[in-house]
Design a protein around this motif. Structure first.
Motif, short mmCIF file in Angstrom:
data_model
loop_
_atom_site.label_atom_id
_atom_site.label_comp_id
_atom_site.label_asym_id
_atom_site.label_seq_id
_atom_site.Cartn_x
_atom_site.Cartn_y
_atom_site.Cartn_z
N SER A 31 0.79 -1.02 0.03
CA SER A 31 0.01 0.15 -0.16
C SER A 31 0.70 1.26 -0.07
O SER A 31 1.92 1.25 0.56
CB SER A 31 -0.87 0.18 1.15
OG SER A 31 -1.70 -1.15 1.19
N PRO A 32 0.37 2.30 -0.69
CA PRO A 32 1.14 3.60 -0.58
C PRO A 32 1.13 4.25 0.82
O PRO A 32 0.21 3.83 1.46
CB PRO A 32 0.49 4.60 -1.46
CG PRO A 32 -0.78 3.81 -2.15
CD PRO A 32 -0.86 2.29 -1.40
N VAL A 33 2.20 4.95 1.21
CA VAL A 33 1.96 5.63 2.42
C VAL A 33 1.65 7.03 2.34
O VAL A 33 2.34 7.52 1.39
CB VAL A 33 3.60 5.73 2.92
CG1 VAL A 33 3.66 6.20 4.24
CG2 VAL A 33 3.88 4.05 3.21
N TYR A 34 0.92 7.48 2.96
CA TYR A 34 0.32 8.89 2.92
C TYR A 34 0.74 9.57 3.93
O TYR A 34 1.15 9.51 5.16
CB TYR A 34 -1.14 8.93 3.22
CG TYR A 34 -1.89 8.43 2.12
CD1 TYR A 34 -2.05 8.91 0.60
CD2 TYR A 34 -2.30 6.82 2.20
CE1 TYR A 34 -2.68 8.10 -0.09
CE2 TYR A 34 -2.90 6.30 1.13
CZ TYR A 34 -3.15 6.77 0.06
OH TYR A 34 -3.86 5.98 -1.08
N VAL A 35 1.70 10.76 3.49
CA VAL A 35 2.31 11.77 4.55
C VAL A 35 1.74 13.06 4.43
O VAL A 35 1.51 13.59 2.97
CB VAL A 35 3.96 11.68 4.22
CG1 VAL A 35 4.51 12.73 5.02
CG2 VAL A 35 4.57 10.44 3.91
N CYS A 36 1.33 13.56 5.43
CA CYS A 36 0.81 14.93 5.34
C CYS A 36 1.76 15.75 6.35
O CYS A 36 1.91 15.33 7.64
CB CYS A 36 -0.66 15.09 6.33
SG CYS A 36 -1.92 13.98 5.28
N GLN A 37 2.29 16.58 5.85
CA GLN A 37 3.52 17.33 6.46
C GLN A 37 3.60 18.71 5.86
O GLN A 37 3.09 19.29 4.62
CB GLN A 37 4.70 16.43 6.36
CG GLN A 37 6.05 16.86 6.95
CD GLN A 37 5.72 16.67 8.63
OE1 GLN A 37 4.55 16.39 9.02
NE2 GLN A 37 6.74 16.71 9.29
N SER A 55 6.95 7.61 11.98
CA SER A 55 5.81 6.22 11.63
C SER A 55 5.68 6.01 9.97
O SER A 55 5.76 4.86 9.69
CB SER A 55 4.52 6.53 12.10
OG SER A 55 3.86 7.82 11.51
N GLU A 56 5.77 6.98 9.20
CA GLU A 56 5.44 6.78 7.68
C GLU A 56 6.89 6.33 7.24
O GLU A 56 7.32 5.50 6.27
CB GLU A 56 5.12 8.17 7.09
CG GLU A 56 3.65 8.20 7.37
CD GLU A 56 3.42 9.19 8.61
OE1 GLU A 56 4.28 9.27 9.39
OE2 GLU A 56 2.18 9.63 8.92
N LEU A 57 7.98 6.70 7.75
CA LEU A 57 9.32 6.37 7.58
C LEU A 57 9.39 4.97 7.52
O LEU A 57 10.12 4.33 6.85
CB LEU A 57 10.45 7.24 8.12
CG LEU A 57 11.87 6.99 7.56
CD1 LEU A 57 12.00 7.26 6.18
CD2 LEU A 57 12.84 7.85 8.48
N HIS A 58 9.13 4.56 8.90
CA HIS A 58 9.01 3.05 9.34
C HIS A 58 8.28 2.25 8.17
O HIS A 58 8.87 1.02 7.75
CB HIS A 58 8.55 2.95 10.51
CG HIS A 58 8.41 1.33 11.12
ND1 HIS A 58 9.71 0.65 11.42
CD2 HIS A 58 7.38 0.65 11.46
CE1 HIS A 58 9.18 -0.70 11.64
NE2 HIS A 58 8.15 -0.79 11.55
#
Length: 69
Positions: A31-37, A55-58
């Motif tokens: 699954s893609p990882v969604y990053v809101c930053q 958490s997203e990096l992990h």
């Protein structure tokens, strides 16, 4: 702090969303990882930078490790 690419001081922070996925065709099973930053953008050259939260990096590291195994 000036732009790392063009040394301009014309920088602006924006709220951003990024979908990160593995470029390898075998990566589609993850699954893609969604990053809101926050994203810092140079309004002169377009260079942008952000920090991916832990958490997203992990999640990205885990997907890459599974792909490499």
């Amino acid at each position: 702090m000036p732009c790392k690419a063009c040394k301009s001081e014309n920088l602006q922070k924006f709220d951003g969303e990024l979908t990160a996925s593995l470029p390898d065709p075998k990566g589609v099973k993850f699954s893609p990882v969604y990053v809101c930053q926050n994203v810092l953008v140079c309004l002169d050259c377009g260079f942008a930078e952000l920090i991916v939260p832990k958490s997203e990096l992990h999640s990205l590291k885990k997907a890459k490790a599974a792909l490499d195994s």
